[in-house]
Design a protein around this motif. Sequence first.
Motif, PDB file in Angstrom:
ATOM      1  N   ARG A 272       0.850  -1.201   0.000  1.00  0.00           N
ATOM      2  CA  ARG A 272       0.000   0.000   0.000  1.00  0.00           C
ATOM      3  C   ARG A 272       0.875   1.237   0.000  1.00  0.00           C
ATOM      4  NH1 ARG A 272      -5.147  -1.088   2.565  1.00  0.00           N
ATOM      5  NH2 ARG A 272      -5.513   1.081   3.094  1.00  0.00           N
ATOM      6  N   PRO A 273       0.476   2.272  -0.768  1.00  0.00           N
ATOM      7  CA  PRO A 273       1.187   3.547  -0.632  1.00  0.00           C
ATOM      8  C   PRO A 273       0.892   4.178   0.732  1.00  0.00           C
ATOM      9  CG  PRO A 273      -0.404   3.624  -2.476  1.00  0.00           C
ATOM     10  CD  PRO A 273      -0.611   2.331  -1.750  1.00  0.00           C
TER      11      PRO A 273
ATOM     12  N   ALA B  63       1.004   7.998   2.508  1.00  0.00           N
ATOM     13  CA  ALA B  63       1.225   9.438   2.286  1.00  0.00           C
ATOM     14  C   ALA B  63       1.412  10.089   3.648  1.00  0.00           C
ATOM     15  CB  ALA B  63       0.075  10.033   1.492  1.00  0.00           C
ATOM     16  N   GLY B  64       0.403  10.810   4.155  1.00  0.00           N
ATOM     17  CA  GLY B  64       0.552  11.448   5.466  1.00  0.00           C
ATOM     18  C   GLY B  64       0.355  10.490   6.624  1.00  0.00           C
ATOM     19  N   GLY B  65      -0.260   9.343   6.336  1.00  0.00           N
ATOM     20  CA  GLY B  65      -0.472   8.344   7.377  1.00  0.00           C
ATOM     21  C   GLY B  65      -1.620   8.655   8.328  1.00  0.00           C
ATOM     22  N   GLN B  66      -2.336   9.768   8.110  1.00  0.00           N
ATOM     23  CA  GLN B  66      -3.328  10.181   9.108  1.00  0.00           C
ATOM     24  C   GLN B  66      -4.599   9.329   9.082  1.00  0.00           C
ATOM     25  OE1 GLN B  66      -2.270  12.669  11.563  1.00  0.00           O
ATOM     26  NE2 GLN B  66      -0.643  11.569  10.505  1.00  0.00           N
ATOM     27  N   SER B  67      -4.790   8.576   8.015  1.00  0.00           N
ATOM     28  CA  SER B  67      -5.865   7.582   8.004  1.00  0.00           C
ATOM     29  C   SER B  67      -5.288   6.171   8.031  1.00  0.00           C
ATOM     30  CB  SER B  67      -6.737   7.744   6.751  1.00  0.00           C
ATOM     31  OG  SER B  67      -7.401   8.978   6.790  1.00  0.00           O
ATOM     32  N   LEU B  68      -4.170   5.973   7.330  1.00  0.00           N
ATOM     33  CA  LEU B  68      -3.624   4.615   7.222  1.00  0.00           C
ATOM     34  C   LEU B  68      -3.005   4.126   8.533  1.00  0.00           C
ATOM     35  CD1 LEU B  68      -3.136   2.141   5.535  1.00  0.00           C
ATOM     36  CD2 LEU B  68      -1.131   3.239   4.505  1.00  0.00           C
TER      37      LEU B  68
ATOM     38  N   THR C 245      -2.617  14.562   3.410  1.00  0.00           N
ATOM     39  CA  THR C 245      -2.439  15.050   2.045  1.00  0.00           C
ATOM     40  C   THR C 245      -3.735  14.941   1.231  1.00  0.00           C
ATOM     41  OG1 THR C 245      -1.852  12.903   1.091  1.00  0.00           O
ATOM     42  CG2 THR C 245      -0.052  14.181   2.095  1.00  0.00           C
TER      43      THR C 245
ATOM     44  N   ASP D 142     -13.821  15.775   3.800  1.00  0.00           N
ATOM     45  CA  ASP D 142     -14.153  17.064   3.196  1.00  0.00           C
ATOM     46  C   ASP D 142     -13.756  17.171   1.720  1.00  0.00           C
ATOM     47  OD1 ASP D 142     -15.162  18.420   5.589  1.00  0.00           O
ATOM     48  OD2 ASP D 142     -13.128  18.162   6.335  1.00  0.00           O
TER      49      ASP D 142
ATOM     50  N   ILE E  76      -2.363   8.356  -7.316  1.00  0.00           N
ATOM     51  CA  ILE E  76      -2.820   9.703  -7.683  1.00  0.00           C
ATOM     52  C   ILE E  76      -1.585  10.595  -7.712  1.00  0.00           C
ATOM     53  CG2 ILE E  76      -4.242  11.689  -7.029  1.00  0.00           C
ATOM     54  CD1 ILE E  76      -6.004   9.787  -5.411  1.00  0.00           C
TER      55      ILE E  76
ATOM     56  N   ARG F  95     -14.368  16.519  14.109  1.00  0.00           N
ATOM     57  CA  ARG F  95     -14.320  17.558  13.055  1.00  0.00           C
ATOM     58  C   ARG F  95     -14.688  17.025  11.676  1.00  0.00           C
ATOM     59  NH1 ARG F  95     -11.233  17.832  17.464  1.00  0.00           N
ATOM     60  NH2 ARG F  95      -9.357  17.494  16.267  1.00  0.00           N
TER      61      ARG F  95
HETATM   62  C1  FAD Z   1      -7.812  13.262  14.446  1.00  0.00           C
HETATM   63  C2  FAD Z   1      -8.125  13.262  12.968  1.00  0.00           C
HETATM   64  C3  FAD Z   1      -9.120  14.100  12.494  1.00  0.00           C
HETATM   65  C4  FAD Z   1      -9.435  14.131  11.119  1.00  0.00           C
HETATM   66  N1  FAD Z   1     -10.418  14.967  10.703  1.00  0.00           N
HETATM   67  C5  FAD Z   1     -10.733  15.022   9.382  1.00  0.00           C
HETATM   68  C6  FAD Z   1     -11.743  15.910   8.909  1.00  0.00           C
HETATM   69  O1  FAD Z   1     -12.343  16.682   9.647  1.00  0.00           O
HETATM   70  N2  FAD Z   1     -12.023  15.890   7.575  1.00  0.00           N
HETATM   71  C7  FAD Z   1     -11.354  15.087   6.707  1.00  0.00           C
HETATM   72  O2  FAD Z   1     -11.641  15.134   5.513  1.00  0.00           O
HETATM   73  N3  FAD Z   1     -10.389  14.265   7.124  1.00  0.00           N
HETATM   74  C8  FAD Z   1     -10.054  14.210   8.443  1.00  0.00           C
HETATM   75  N4  FAD Z   1      -9.055  13.358   8.856  1.00  0.00           N
HETATM   76  C9  FAD Z   1      -8.365  12.490   7.859  1.00  0.00           C
HETATM   77  C10 FAD Z   1      -7.218  13.244   7.218  1.00  0.00           C
HETATM   78  O3  FAD Z   1      -7.704  14.232   6.344  1.00  0.00           O
HETATM   79  C11 FAD Z   1      -6.262  12.325   6.439  1.00  0.00           C
HETATM   80  O4  FAD Z   1      -5.124  13.085   6.244  1.00  0.00           O
HETATM   81  C12 FAD Z   1      -6.674  11.854   5.087  1.00  0.00           C
HETATM   82  O5  FAD Z   1      -7.929  11.194   5.134  1.00  0.00           O
HETATM   83  C13 FAD Z   1      -5.682  10.846   4.521  1.00  0.00           C
HETATM   84  O6  FAD Z   1      -4.574  11.487   4.005  1.00  0.00           O
HETATM   85  P1  FAD Z   1      -3.100  10.951   4.303  1.00  0.00           P
HETATM   86  O7  FAD Z   1      -2.199  11.732   3.429  1.00  0.00           O
HETATM   87  O8  FAD Z   1      -2.840  11.010   5.738  1.00  0.00           O
HETATM   88  O9  FAD Z   1      -3.181   9.465   3.721  1.00  0.00           O
HETATM   89  P2  FAD Z   1      -2.688   8.068   4.320  1.00  0.00           P
HETATM   90  O10 FAD Z   1      -3.285   7.841   5.655  1.00  0.00           O
HETATM   91  O11 FAD Z   1      -1.226   7.959   4.213  1.00  0.00           O
HETATM   92  O12 FAD Z   1      -3.346   7.095   3.249  1.00  0.00           O
HETATM   93  C14 FAD Z   1      -4.752   6.914   3.167  1.00  0.00           C
HETATM   94  C15 FAD Z   1      -5.074   5.924   2.037  1.00  0.00           C
HETATM   95  O13 FAD Z   1      -4.792   6.487   0.758  1.00  0.00           O
HETATM   96  C16 FAD Z   1      -3.817   5.718   0.040  1.00  0.00           C
HETATM   97  N5  FAD Z   1      -2.993   6.725  -0.653  1.00  0.00           N
HETATM   98  C17 FAD Z   1      -2.327   7.767  -0.077  1.00  0.00           C
HETATM   99  N6  FAD Z   1      -1.781   8.562  -1.027  1.00  0.00           N
HETATM  100  C18 FAD Z   1      -2.104   8.022  -2.221  1.00  0.00           C
HETATM  101  C19 FAD Z   1      -1.841   8.381  -3.585  1.00  0.00           C
HETATM  102  N7  FAD Z   1      -1.143   9.504  -3.896  1.00  0.00           N
HETATM  103  N8  FAD Z   1      -2.324   7.584  -4.577  1.00  0.00           N
HETATM  104  C20 FAD Z   1      -3.062   6.474  -4.278  1.00  0.00           C
HETATM  105  N9  FAD Z   1      -3.340   6.085  -3.014  1.00  0.00           N
HETATM  106  C21 FAD Z   1      -2.877   6.845  -1.997  1.00  0.00           C
HETATM  107  C22 FAD Z   1      -3.124   4.889   1.078  1.00  0.00           C
HETATM  108  O14 FAD Z   1      -2.637   3.688   0.547  1.00  0.00           O
HETATM  109  C23 FAD Z   1      -4.245   4.638   2.082  1.00  0.00           C
HETATM  110  O15 FAD Z   1      -5.063   3.599   1.637  1.00  0.00           O
HETATM  111  C24 FAD Z   1      -8.709  13.298  10.209  1.00  0.00           C
HETATM  112  C25 FAD Z   1      -7.702  12.480  10.684  1.00  0.00           C
HETATM  113  C26 FAD Z   1      -7.392  12.444  12.054  1.00  0.00           C
HETATM  114  C27 FAD Z   1      -6.295  11.546  12.528  1.00  0.00           C
END
Ligand code: FAD
Lengths: 156, 267
Positions: free
Chosen positions: B26-27, B29-34, B108, B121, B160, B182
Amino acid sequence: MGIAVSMTVNGKAAGADIDPRTLLVHFLRDQLRLTGTHVGCDTGQCGACTVHVNGRAVKACNILTVQAQGAEVVTIEGISRDGELHPMQSAFRDHHGLQCGFCTPGMVMNAIELVQNHPDPSEDTVRAGLEGNFCRCTGYHNIVKAVLAGAAAMKR
Amino acid sequence: MRAFDYHRPATLKEALSLLRKNQDARPLAGGQSLIPALKLRLAGPPALVDLGAIEELRGIRIDSGTLAIGALTRHSEVASSRDVAMSIPALARLADGIGDRQVRNLGTLGGALANNDPAADYPAAVLGLGATITTNKRAIAADKFFTGLYETALRPGEIITSVAFPLPKRAAYVKFRNPASRFAIVGVFVSEGAGTVRVAVTGAANCAFRARAMEKKLASGFTPEAIARIKVPPDGLNSDLHASAEYRAHLITVIAQRAVAAALAGK
Ligand SMILES: Cc1cc2nc3c(=O)[nH]c(=O)nc-3n(C[C@H](O)[C@H](O)[C@H](O)COP(=O)(O)OP(=O)(O)OC[C@H]3O[C@@H](n4cnc5c(N)ncnc54)[C@H](O)[C@@H]3O)c2cc1C
Ligand code: FES
Ligand code: FES
C-alpha cells in the motif's frame, strides 16, 4: 527486518535500527528516554504527543519513526535555552495554564508552532489552533490566556 | 500493527515499480488515516511504499484556468497557499477546516481522496468543482472517481499524482461538523462556473454525491431561496449515533442554502 533511521532530535544526532512499525512517540520515549512527550490516547485524537518534525507540529503517535528519516525533531525537552524556560513555558506557569500537567507538553509544542505561523494570534485563532489538544483539567480558559501571553513574549 | 516491509523511494518511477512487484503493498502518504487503520488491524499490508520523499508529487500551480495541486500536498499547505486563496478561496477554507493543525500538517490531498472516507471534506470539493484526478495511468473525472464506501476508481498499484480544479466564478463549502472528530455530519460544496452549477454533499451517504435537483434549481437562479423547498429523501442516507438519516436529509437542504449564501457573499 530492522531499518536504520537517523535524525536530529533536539539538536543532537540520534539513530537506531528499528522495527518499521515503531511509532515516533515510542522511539522518543522508549529508546531516547525523552519521556516529556506523553501518550494520552494513542489514537491521534488528544495531542499530548505533539512534537515538531521539520518545524511542523505533528502527533508523534500517528507517524512512523521511519517517516521522520533525516528530519529535525524537537520535543518539549529541546525548547529551553541555557536553563531558561521557553517564553511559552513561562507563560503557562504564570497564567496557571496547567493543573495535572499531562496535556501540557503537547499544548506547549503546538502553541509554539501556532505562534510561529501567526505571530499576533486572536483569541479565536488560538482556540481553533488548539482543537487537536485535549485538556481534562483546566477548562482551557487559562491555556488560551497563556498562549496569548506566550505569543506576546515570543515577539520580545 | 502487523509486520510490514517499508520502502521509501525517491521517485514516482521507483514507487510504481515497488507497487508492481508487490501487489498487496500500500502507498503511505501522510499516514493520518492509514496509520490508525494499521493500529486497529483494519489494514495489514505486507509492505508500505512511503511516498513522502517524492518531490514531484508536491506543489500548487495555476495554469490555463485550472488550479493543479500535487497529490502529496498537505492540507496545511493548501490552507495557507496564496494561489489557492486567490483562485478558489473556498478550497483553502475547506482545507483549513480538516481535523486539527497537527493532522493538517501531515495529511495530504491524494491520501484523503484515495481513502474516500464517507465524512471526508475533500471529496465534496472535487465533486463540487468537477475536478479531474490524474494518476500515473490516466485522468479520472470526479463524477467517476468516488464509487462507494471507502471505494474509488483507483486500481491496485495506481497512484494519484495530482488534481486539477477548474476555477469557478464563485464557490463555498459549509460543514456541519462533528464537534469531536471535526469530520462532516453533513458538508455541502456549491460552485457556479461557466454555465454550470454543482452541488456536492459529503458525510450523508456512503460517499460524496451530487444533489442534482438542487443544481437544476440553482442553474435558473443562484439564490438560497431557489432550493429552500427541496426535500431530500432520507432513503439510503447514513444513520448513526451522531445523526439519523432523517436529520441528515433535513441538514442537506439547510447547509446547501448556507453554502449558496456564503458563495454569494464571497465567503
Ligand atoms: C484526528 C483526525 C481528524 C481528522 N479529521 C478530518 C476531517 O475533519 N475531515 C477530513 O476530511 N479528514 C479528516 N481526517 C483524515 C485526514 O484528512 C487524512 O489526512 C486523510 O484522510 C488521509 O490522508 P493521508 O495523506 O494522511 O493518507 P494516508 O493515511 O497515508 O493514506 C490513506 C489511504 O490512501 C492511500 N494513498 C495515499 N496517497 C495516495 C496516492 N497519492 N495515490 C493512491 N493512493 C494513496 C493509502 O494507501 C491509504 O489507503 C482526520 C484524521 C485524524 C487523525
Ligand atoms: S497520544 Fe497522540 S494524539 Fe493522543
Ligand atoms: S492539565 Fe491535566 S490534562 Fe491538561
